[in-house]
Design an enzyme around this catalytic site. Structure first.
Site, mmCIF file in Angstrom:
data_model
loop_
_atom_site.group_PDB
_atom_site.id
_atom_site.type_symbol
_atom_site.label_atom_id
_atom_site.label_comp_id
_atom_site.label_asym_id
_atom_site.label_seq_id
_atom_site.Cartn_x
_atom_site.Cartn_y
_atom_site.Cartn_z
ATOM 1 N N LYS A 371 -37.234 14.541 -11.124
ATOM 2 C CA LYS A 371 -37.119 14.194 -12.538
ATOM 3 C C LYS A 371 -37.978 15.038 -13.471
ATOM 4 C CE LYS A 371 -40.733 10.685 -12.329
ATOM 5 N NZ LYS A 371 -41.108 9.296 -12.595
ATOM 6 N N LYS A 413 -32.483 12.153 -20.805
ATOM 7 C CA LYS A 413 -32.330 13.609 -20.777
ATOM 8 C C LYS A 413 -30.932 14.027 -20.340
ATOM 9 C CE LYS A 413 -37.248 14.278 -20.059
ATOM 10 N NZ LYS A 413 -37.556 12.869 -20.388
ATOM 11 N N LYS A 425 -28.450 14.938 -13.918
ATOM 12 C CA LYS A 425 -28.341 13.492 -14.036
ATOM 13 C C LYS A 425 -27.061 13.081 -14.755
ATOM 14 C CE LYS A 425 -30.886 10.819 -12.856
ATOM 15 N NZ LYS A 425 -30.930 10.110 -11.556
ATOM 16 N N ASN A 451 -38.619 7.579 -21.233
ATOM 17 C CA ASN A 451 -39.852 7.672 -20.460
ATOM 18 C C ASN A 451 -40.461 6.287 -20.226
ATOM 19 O OD1 ASN A 451 -40.331 10.749 -20.503
ATOM 20 N ND2 ASN A 451 -39.988 10.256 -22.639
#
Length: 665
Positions: A371, A413, A425, A451
């Site tokens: 990630k 993201k 992703k 986040n």
């Protein structure tokens, strides 16, 4: 005085106890003698021999009872109001012994003398001990750091007692915003309004402000913290009321201010029926179980009483750590859940197949992924391969085994990605969307959020370490912003979203307002009691410097691709319908992508990712370290750039396969 009290405190306890016994004996004798003088209204000590014989009997007998009743087990420096009943009991006992002692001495003492004696003895014994305690505390105050406590409630009072019995901090005042307490004395300390805090800091040279409002709502704590950050005084807080009530922490355990208090929101109570829907009495697998989100998923899943919990991770230490933690929890709660730690990479399709064949699995929470944006940019092949083909292998194995629910943990993201991690992703989401519509045995859904505070690689621990080292704090860009959520809240919402999906949905978590990273860094500096060093404050302590955006990094993150967003029964969870490719078309694309991985063809990988419906628009040149090393070894004329004719021709071979119209879902 300080040196005398220090030497006395270091004296062996048995010596101090004998000195106290002697002093108590003197007090017993003096109290009875003074009681007689008061009764006789005489200023001269009585010269009655029988009185001295009574004292001779009374002193040793009283001291024996004092010892038997536990008076000398009390440590004077830690005395509090709890000790008062013991003192009262020994005084009453000694008063009851006066008559027998006088009888043995052949002397008669009236009831009035006994009453006066009891009062004098209570005053003498109590005063001696509290005087010694205050002398000790006074000697310690000069060595302790003065602190102000914000919150004069029950928690604040308990904190005062704990600090006074400790050896590091000395409370000098309370601050509380309830006007009804202004000017009042609580635990011997005056209560002030918050506006007086700056003056208190200056007057007492306060070393720290302690926040003692564990039950205050988070929005109120956030207001207070923002206000206190302007004072540049170190700030610590006591544990939350839930931790204290559950016995996981004590009021006296001072902690750094939790950034979720500064950034987070009030948590929303979970829906019990959603939390347990895919877990209770079922076998559950969590991939990436040793990671930040994966480990919290495991904790919350265990609380819903599954029959079996499979922990899948390719990091031995991370897997060991979470397995030991959960095993201890199972033993303490006498849970019947079976724990299965499995050291497996999701890229090993054979191992995954064997696991699903060996253990019946009902629900999968797929949190395993690479990630870190720069790390995936530097290792393009392995990063994208792990995220994309790891999910592909896991999903195929799950469908073959008849898994009921497959929940993928995604990221903000993935929305219009500018980096390979985000593109991978988003491609992961496409795979699960395609499988959701290609079959009906396994229900697929994706949960997308930003986040999480405190995760590995999060800016919060990085900034804290930089502050401890004296700075500077490195921020990539003055305007960069990010969404933040606490790890427990994120895991809880993932579980609930997974229970609401019918198949193929992309769930988006409400992350609240985005946070400017520069402001976060500035607040962390000020809450540490330091001043930011800049043009306006050249004498400051910690400088904030800008290192520039890292490869693939965006200034602003997004959560939604389109505008077709619907609410769900949960206020913090939305669902979005987004375009995807049907499985035949996606399968052909993945085969071409796999060949590019096998050939380690960085240019082709990037071009393929750009050709898929990912809205992938890289901002930088390829940053893969192997690619750069290869390019450095080539002559200038042979060096390639993304978009060269060779790569475009390779992608052109896909055109016949990529012709079918995309499906909107």
């Amino acid at each position: 005085m300080a040196s005398l009290m220090k030497s006395l405190s270091m004296t062996p306890r048995w010596i101090k106890r004998r000195v106290l016994v002697v002093l108590d004996g003197v007090i017993v004798a003096g109290s009875l003698q003074l009681a007689t003088m008061i009764h006789l209204e005489s200023l001269q000590p009585p010269r009655n021999t029988s009185l001295w014989m009574t004292i001779g009997w009374l002193v040793p007998i009283s001291l024996l009872f004092f010892h038997w009743l536990g008076l000398y087990r009390v440590v004077i420096r830690y005395m509090s109001h709890v000790t008062v009943p013991t003192v009262v009991i020994v005084v009453v006992t000694s008063a009851l012994l006066v008559a027998p002692a006088s009888y043995l001495a052949g002397h008669s003492i009236g009831p009035s003398i006994i009453v006066i004696y009891a009062l004098l003895l209570l005053l003498g014994i109590g005063s001696l001990r509290f005087l010694l305690r205050e002398l000790y505390r006074h000697s310690q105050r000069r060595q302790r750091k003065p602190v102000v406590i914000y919150g004069a409630g029950a928690a604040g009072c308990e904190l005062v007692a704990a600090l006074r019995n400790g050896g590091e901090y000395e409370p000098v005042a309370f601050v509380d915003d309830w006007r009804g307490l202004e000017g009042a004395m609580v635990e011997g300390l005056r209560v002030h309004q918050p506006v007086a805090l700056a003056a208190l800091v200056q007057e007492h040279q306060v070393a720290m402000v302690l926040l003692a409002i564990p039950s205050a709502p988070r929005w109120r704590r956030r207001e207070i913290l923002h206000w206190l950050s302007d004072l540049s005084v170190p700030l610590k807080t006591i544990p939350g009321s839930a931790d204290v009530i559950a016995g996981r922490a004590k009021i006296s355990e001072l902690r750094e201010v939790a950034l979720e208090d500064l950034l987070g929101r009030e948590s929303v109570p979970a829906f019990p029926e959603l939390m347990e829907a895919n877990i209770r009495d079922k076998a559950v697998m969590v991939t990436g179980a040793g990671g930040s989100i994966g480990s919290e998923l495991c904790r919350q899943i265990l609380a819903q009483n599954p029959v079996r919990l499979l922990l899948v991770d390719n990091c031995e230490f991370a897997l060991y750590a979470i397995e030991q933690e959960l095993k201890q929890h199972i033993e303490s709660t006498q849970s019947r859940c079976e724990l299965k730690p499995l050291l497996i990479s999701v890229q090993h399709s054979g191992s995954l197949k064997a696991v699903f064949e060996s253990f019946e699995v009902h629900t999968v929470y797929h949190a395993a992924a690479y990630k870190h944006v720069p790390m995936v940019e530097f290792n393009l092949v392995q990063g994208v391969s792990n995220n994309v083909f790891g999910t592909l292998h896991l999903a195929k194995a799950a469908m073959a085994a008849g898994v009921e629910t497959f929940v993928v943990v995604s990221t903000d993201k993935a929305v219009r990605p500018t980096n390979a991690m985000g593109a991978s992703k988003r491609l992961t989401e496409l795979i699960c969307q395609a499988f959701a519509y290609a079959q009906s045995g396994t229900r697929f859904c994706m949960v997308r959020f930003g986040n999480v505070l405190g995760s590995s690689g999060s800016v919060v621990p990085v900034f804290r370490k930089q502050i401890e080292q004296g700075g500077p704090i490195k921020v990539t860009h003055p305007d960069i912003t990010r969404y933040f959520m606490t790890i427990p809240e994120a895991a809880q919402l993932v579980i609930q979203a997974g229970a609401m999906g019918e198949g193929g949905e992309v769930f988006v978590l409400d992350m609240g307002e985005p946070v400017r990273i520069h402001d976060l860094a500035r607040n962390m500096v000020r809450l540490s009691g330091l001043e930011v060093k800049d043009a306006e404050h050249p004498e400051g302590d910690i400088e904030i410097v800008y290192s520039g955006l890292r490869p693939g990094e965006k200034l602003f993150e997004e959560l939604l691709i389109g505008h077709d967003v619907s609410k769900t029964r949960h206020d913090r969870i939305m669902t979005s319908k987004e375009r995807f490719w049907e499985w035949p078309r996606l399968e052909a694309f993945l085969q071409e992508l796999e060949q590019a991985f096998i050939a380690t063809d960085h240019l082709r990988i990037r071009q393929l990712l750009q050709s898929a419906p990912l809205d992938y628009h890289p901002l930088d040149e390829i940053a893969d370290l192997v690619w750069e090393a290869r390019q450095a070894m080539l002559p200038q004329t042979r060096r390639q750039r993304p978009g060269t004719n060779a790569t475009l021709r390779a992608v052109a071979r896909l055109e016949p396969v990529l012709k079918p119209v995309t499906k909107e879902g």
